[in-house]
Design an enzyme around this catalytic site. Sequence first.
Site, PDB file in Angstrom:
ATOM      1  N   GLU A  32      41.754  45.093 -56.873  1.00  0.00           N
ATOM      2  CA  GLU A  32      42.002  43.550 -57.600  1.00  0.00           C
ATOM      3  C   GLU A  32      42.332  43.722 -59.099  1.00  0.00           C
ATOM      4  OE1 GLU A  32      38.782  41.269 -56.130  1.00  0.00           O
ATOM      5  OE2 GLU A  32      39.507  41.441 -54.156  1.00  0.00           O
ATOM      6  N   GLU A  58      37.748  51.698 -50.794  1.00  0.00           N
ATOM      7  CA  GLU A  58      38.175  50.336 -50.081  1.00  0.00           C
ATOM      8  C   GLU A  58      39.488  50.441 -49.656  1.00  0.00           C
ATOM      9  OE1 GLU A  58      34.997  47.620 -51.920  1.00  0.00           O
ATOM     10  OE2 GLU A  58      36.628  47.770 -53.137  1.00  0.00           O
ATOM     11  N   SER A 112      35.393  44.245 -45.906  1.00  0.00           N
ATOM     12  CA  SER A 112      34.903  43.359 -44.813  1.00  0.00           C
ATOM     13  C   SER A 112      33.637  43.898 -44.085  1.00  0.00           C
ATOM     14  CB  SER A 112      36.043  42.716 -43.704  1.00  0.00           C
ATOM     15  OG  SER A 112      37.083  42.199 -44.398  1.00  0.00           O
ATOM     16  N   GLY A 126      32.570  39.320 -50.018  1.00  0.00           N
ATOM     17  CA  GLY A 126      32.261  37.931 -49.548  1.00  0.00           C
ATOM     18  C   GLY A 126      30.880  37.853 -48.946  1.00  0.00           C
ATOM     19  N   GLY A 161      38.489  41.468 -47.807  1.00  0.00           N
ATOM     20  CA  GLY A 161      38.607  39.934 -47.715  1.00  0.00           C
ATOM     21  C   GLY A 161      39.402  39.339 -46.777  1.00  0.00           C
ATOM     22  N   HIS A 213      38.566  48.495 -59.329  1.00  0.00           N
ATOM     23  CA  HIS A 213      38.834  47.780 -58.057  1.00  0.00           C
ATOM     24  C   HIS A 213      40.225  47.455 -57.722  1.00  0.00           C
ATOM     25  CE1 HIS A 213      38.443  44.403 -55.165  1.00  0.00           C
ATOM     26  NE2 HIS A 213      37.218  44.963 -54.991  1.00  0.00           N
ATOM     27  N   ASN A 272      29.826  43.065 -54.726  1.00  0.00           N
ATOM     28  CA  ASN A 272      30.731  42.579 -55.981  1.00  0.00           C
ATOM     29  C   ASN A 272      30.919  41.155 -55.605  1.00  0.00           C
ATOM     30  OD1 ASN A 272      32.795  42.362 -57.404  1.00  0.00           O
ATOM     31  ND2 ASN A 272      34.416  43.387 -56.150  1.00  0.00           N
ATOM     32  N   TRP A 273      30.415  40.298 -56.624  1.00  0.00           N
ATOM     33  CA  TRP A 273      30.470  38.832 -56.456  1.00  0.00           C
ATOM     34  C   TRP A 273      31.918  38.437 -57.153  1.00  0.00           C
ATOM     35  CZ3 TRP A 273      25.107  37.048 -58.991  1.00  0.00           C
ATOM     36  CH2 TRP A 273      24.150  37.463 -58.126  1.00  0.00           C
ATOM     37  N   LYS A 274      32.761  39.287 -57.688  1.00  0.00           N
ATOM     38  CA  LYS A 274      33.947  38.731 -58.289  1.00  0.00           C
ATOM     39  C   LYS A 274      33.789  37.633 -59.216  1.00  0.00           C
ATOM     40  CE  LYS A 274      35.819  40.841 -54.039  1.00  0.00           C
ATOM     41  NZ  LYS A 274      36.915  40.959 -53.113  1.00  0.00           N
TER      42      LYS A 274
HETATM   43  C1  PEP Z   1      35.509  44.080 -52.176  1.00  0.00           C
HETATM   44  O1  PEP Z   1      36.393  43.273 -52.786  1.00  0.00           O
HETATM   45  O2  PEP Z   1      35.134  45.255 -53.161  1.00  0.00           O
HETATM   46  C2  PEP Z   1      35.229  43.828 -51.026  1.00  0.00           C
HETATM   47  C3  PEP Z   1      34.852  45.086 -50.041  1.00  0.00           C
HETATM   48  O3  PEP Z   1      35.462  42.601 -50.341  1.00  0.00           O
HETATM   49  P1  PEP Z   1      35.028  41.940 -48.845  1.00  0.00           P
HETATM   50  O4  PEP Z   1      33.804  42.757 -48.585  1.00  0.00           O
HETATM   51  O5  PEP Z   1      35.040  40.708 -48.979  1.00  0.00           O
HETATM   52  O6  PEP Z   1      36.060  42.440 -48.098  1.00  0.00           O
END
Ligand code: PEP
Length: 251
Positions: A97, A169, A215, A237, A175, A95, A9-11
């Site tokens: 976010e 998640e 993460s 990330g 993050g 998601h 997921n590049w956001k």
């Molecule tokens: C995400 O936002 O889906 C995610 C898992 O981010 P990260 O790997 O950066 O924690």
Amino acid sequence: MRRPFIAGNWKMNLNITEAKALISGLIPLVKGATNVDIAVCPVALAVPAAVEAAKGTNIKVGGQDLYWEKSGAFTGQISGDMLKSAGCEYVIIGHSERRQFFGETNETVNKKIKAAFLAGLKPIVCVGESLAEREGGKTFDVVKDHVVNSLANIKLPEFNVEDIVIAYEPVWAIGTGKTATKEQAQEVHAYIRKLLTELYGKDLADKLRIQYGGSVKADNIKELMAQPDIDGALVGGASLKADSFAGIVNF
Ligand code: PEP
């Protein structure tokens, strides 16, 4: 046997040039990963370039969100058909976010899952508790609320239920550098599988893939993937660099 699925997921990162460069760098690093499904989810603007760059490879492309209407006066929105016609196979829905910053609810997630199916996209449906919810002992209640209400009335034969991917998640691990331990992740994945069994029966629930997200990195993916109900990862990330994402894909 569920086929592992690793998605990035590049956001709101990577412009068109950067998206193409990342995929070009990734292709040789993951070409040997024949036993895993791989997807990257760029910003919508970079989807066509990403699809072109990934053409003929084992890398698929997904959207990060969609709107449930097919077309019309919905400024700024993108339909499932638009993502599909641009070459997406998947779309991330719900998601944390989007739940946190853009008012996403189980009800809108439900409409978006239906719209994704109608457009021929495979939904990656995100669920998971916040830190306060975990510390308050509400993890299972929150996860149940997300799973059951997001999937309300999504049944065979109208919808291709077998294409649903759930991404667990925990918000406190996104993050933050904090990963759920393999035991914490497996416990919730097993619970999600139980919920899916209640909704769809054992045969179907055993086929559905449940990704872990939070993460995930090359150095923790192996122990996560060794858990019986963890079938892949949704990576934020660490998906923004070819070598770190490849290190996860090649677990
Ligand atoms: C995400 O936002 O889906 C995610 C898992 O981010 P990260 O790997 O950066 O924690």
